[in-house]
Design an enzyme around this catalytic site. Structure first.
Site, mmCIF file in Angstrom:
data_model
loop_
_atom_site.group_PDB
_atom_site.id
_atom_site.type_symbol
_atom_site.label_atom_id
_atom_site.label_comp_id
_atom_site.label_asym_id
_atom_site.label_seq_id
_atom_site.Cartn_x
_atom_site.Cartn_y
_atom_site.Cartn_z
ATOM 1 N N THR A 141 0.846 -1.193 0.000
ATOM 2 C CA THR A 141 0.000 0.000 0.000
ATOM 3 C C THR A 141 0.885 1.248 0.000
ATOM 4 O O THR A 141 2.092 1.177 0.237
ATOM 5 C CB THR A 141 -0.919 0.063 1.238
ATOM 6 O OG1 THR A 141 -0.141 0.447 2.385
ATOM 7 C CG2 THR A 141 -1.605 -1.260 1.490
ATOM 8 N N CYS A 142 0.237 2.384 -0.244
ATOM 9 C CA CYS A 142 0.897 3.691 -0.126
ATOM 10 C C CYS A 142 0.292 4.457 1.046
ATOM 11 O O CYS A 142 0.206 5.691 1.020
ATOM 12 C CB CYS A 142 0.743 4.487 -1.422
ATOM 13 S SG CYS A 142 1.576 3.764 -2.830
ATOM 14 N N SER A 143 -0.124 3.746 2.051
ATOM 15 C CA SER A 143 -0.786 4.344 3.213
ATOM 16 C C SER A 143 0.204 4.558 4.344
ATOM 17 O O SER A 143 1.207 3.834 4.467
ATOM 18 C CB SER A 143 -1.927 3.438 3.692
ATOM 19 O OG SER A 143 -2.477 3.921 4.895
#
Length: 683
Positions: free
Chosen positions: A443-445
């Site tokens: 993810t890019c979280s």
């Protein structure tokens, strides 16, 4: 009054000129800090009508909703998802950029509308307020000049009406803008951008950009040679950048990093136009490389989401055709399928199969996926870790709500909960594929609720597929050729920084073997198959060679050999005594290469006599047997010696038969030795 009108026109012109000048100014924020902000003029002629309509629909879904007591401008109902139709990629990009610009300056634009009297307007319904705000931003961005007419596209009635309405009231709108700037002591409208957004944009403009090499079209060596001819110098790392420089990424061997100042210049090179170099955020390259490290030759991989076609193409390049197939889920329309096929064909990617089903709809037992060993899961996430949100939305085809979340600086709890639940369901579904041996989750979280917690909950669910080995977490490995050291961290995390975006990578792999349940020889066999124990793999041929020698000995002895006895003593005696052959030449060869057979009998005698004290007579007989053995070695070619040896073999067989009938071992050996000595002593 004429004088007042003249002053108003002059003020209007001053406002227009001031908003368009290229200048470097200092703005003091509320905390008293001073920062430099550069305002760059870009001459614009406006956009086609379809761009305004798409931008208005996007803005309708992402605008900041205010409380009822503060709501002076109404935007109508935005419960339905807008249907967007873009003419091409350029139209798509400028539509999102225009919508985001309207979002950044929403407070300022609303104040202009109210102060100028442009809003409210009975002829403009609330549902078109978004279009009014978007076109107002573009009007001031054009210095309140008339926009160009685009003949190649049919006009949109709503756009034409609002455009004429705003342009007819441009003087009032410009004056309202001037009053706002005077009120807030703003030398530029950049002053009205929230501090968090302004800092984010500054960071984005300074971020190095990453490209990966399409080795289907060009090699790393050729790229380096081409860059050197253009005056670029290779350095060790980003910290060594000095304008015309670049570096190879420390994690991914096929990814190059360039300073942000070279972006516009490099993107015009043929290397990019011919799809030899592809611009993409590093986080996606990390995900692809971690999946590649888990695959063997001929293994297939499932990409759970279409996402960016660049991610799929990069995976295809790393697999390098061969016998592997990359299955891509969620390609719903035939138009999208055709578009992707054309793109992949142009890039040289041929090992990609597009699936209409969403990943969650795939059956784990689907026959098409039986060779798939890895699942690459890049779920929709909040995305607040990305460096360039606009590029992320455009390349990944993600929700434009990211722009609103970025503007707010956080994601609402409700949205975060919905995202985390969807991510967990997808990861649990991935665990059900029996043939799959590993899953890469990326993810890019920046939120643990979308990262570590999702992974841990999935593992705790106990879902592993029918009769599947349980999953465990292992440290991601991005490339066997990279410069990075092997990580011991279970999760790979990069925080958003001045040199890269933030991302999260987790690798779940099925346990191969359990040392408590699997024999040691099976563990060694698996390790040798993987090339982990070279010494074991080298000893295997020797073992095979010994087996072949034993088989040759058995074949020479004859076909009347009895089955192996269970007792270790019988096994030793039978194997050594039966190795003697009735052919004189074979006896000679065997005696020269191996221990004398009579001596082997002697060894057996010693072994047997451990259970009972050895008598003096037996010791003498052993000495006589040794003497006979020496005589046999010296006179091996004589017929009589061969005959004696043959008789000795027969008598030894008799010993074996006697042993199989469970005759007491010591007594049987003693009787045979007495007969053997008597026969050898006879003339």
């Amino acid at each position: 009054m004429p004088g007042s009108k003249s002053n108003l026109v002059s003020s209007h012109e001053d406002v227009i000129n001031d908003t368009s000048d290229l200048s470097e100014i200092k703005i003091s924020d509320e905390k008293g800090s001073v920062a430099k902000r550069t305002v760059t003029l870009i001459e614009k002629d406006g956009y086609p009508d379809s761009v305004y309509m798409n931008a208005a629909k996007i803005f309708q879904g992402i605008h900041t909703e205010k409380s009822k007591d503060k709501m002076l401008v109404r935007y109508g109902d935005n419960s339905e998802s807008p249907v967007l139709a873009f003419k091409d990629e350029h139209s798509r990009r400028v539509s999102y950029e225009l919508a985001f610009s309207a979002l950044k300056y929403q407070d300022l634009l609303e104040e202009i509308l109210l102060d100028s009297g442009v809003y409210p307007c009975q002829s403009i319904p609330d549902e078109l307020t978004s279009l009014l705000v978007v076109m107002l931003y573009d009007l001031q961005d054009r210095k309140f000049e008339a926009r160009k007419i685009f003949d190649e596209e049919e006009p949109v009635e709503e756009v034409q009406e609002i455009g004429h309405y705003l342009y007819s009231r441009r003087t009032k709108a410009a004056a309202a803008l001037a009053r706002c700037r005077i009120k807030y002591d703003a030398l530029s409208i950049e002053h009205f951008v929230p501090e968090t957004i302004w800092k984010q944009e500054q960071r984005v403009s300074a971020l190095p950009f990453y490209v990966w090499i399409n080795t289907f079209k060009i090699s790393l060596e050729d790229v380096i040679r081409d860059l050197e001819t253009k005056g670029l110098t290779k350095v060790e790392s980003v910290s060594d950048f000095d304008h015309y420089t670049y570096a190879v990424d420390q994690h991914c061997h096929d990814v190059l990093v360039f300073p942000s100042s070279l972006k516009e210049e490099l993107l015009n090179l043929d290397l990019f136009a011919d799809c030899k170099l592809l611009l993409q955020d590093k986080s996606r390259s990390l995900a692809v490389h971690s999946a590649q490290a888990l695959l063997n030759a001929g293994d297939d991989i499932i990409v759970a989401h279409t996402g960016s076609y660049l991610t799929i193409a990069h995976m295809s390049v790393l697999r390098n055709h061969g016998m592997s197939t990359i299955f891509v889920c969620g390609v719903k329309s035939s138009a999208k399928e055709e578009e992707l096929r054309n793109i992949f064909s142009h890039m040289g990617c041929e090992n990609i199969q597009l699936l209409h089903e969403d990943f969650i709809e795939l059956e784990p037992t689907d026959r098409r996926l039986q060779k798939a060993k890895v699942i690459l899961l890049l779920p929709q996430c909040s995305g607040l870790g990305v460096g360039n949100p606009m590029e992320f939305i455009l390349s990944e085809h993600r929700d434009a709500g990211l722009l609103r979340d970025l503007f707010q600086g956080f994601v609402s709890e409700d949205k975060l909960s919905i995202l985390a639940e969807r991510q967990l369901n997808e990861l649990i579904h991935a665990l059900k594929f029996n043939k799959v041996q590993a899953i890469v989750y990326c993810t890019c979280s920046v939120y643990p609720q979308e990262n570590e917690l999702v992974v841990k909950k999935a593992l705790e669910s106990g879902v592993e597929g029918d009769k599947g080995q349980p999953y465990r977490l292992i440290p991601p490995v991005f490339s066997t050729c990279s410069n990075s050291e092997a990580s011991t961290e279970i999760f790979f995390k990069m925080e958003p920084s001045e040199i890269s975006s933030g991302c999260f990578v987790a690798v779940l792999e099925r346990e191969k073997y359990s040392s408590k349940k699997v024999p040691a020889k099976d563990i060694l066999a698996y390790a040798a198959e993987k090339g982990l124990l070279d010494s074991i793999s080298e000893e295997k041929p020797k073992e095979e060679k010994k087996q072949k020698v034993k088989r040759r000995k058995r074949n020479v002895t004859g076909t009347d050999r009895k089955p192996k006895a269970a007792e270790p003593l019988h096994h030793q005696t039978g194997a050594r005594v039966k190795a003697e052959v009735p052919v004189s030449k074979a006896v000679s060869d065997t005696q020269q290469k191996h221990v004398p057979r009579t001596k082997a009998v002697s060894d057996t005698e010693k072994h047997v006599c451990r259970t009972k004290p050895v008598s003096k007579t037996q010791q003498k007989r052993v000495c006589r047997a040794k003497a006979v053995s020496d005589t046999q070695q010296k006179n091996v070619g004589r017929t009589k010696a061969v005959s004696d040896t043959q008789k000795h073999v027969c008598r030894t067989k008799a010993v074996s038969k006697t042993q199989q009938k469970h005759v007491p071992r010591t007594k049987a050996v003693s009787d045979i030795q007495q007969k053997n000595v008597q026969n050898k002593s006879s003339p």
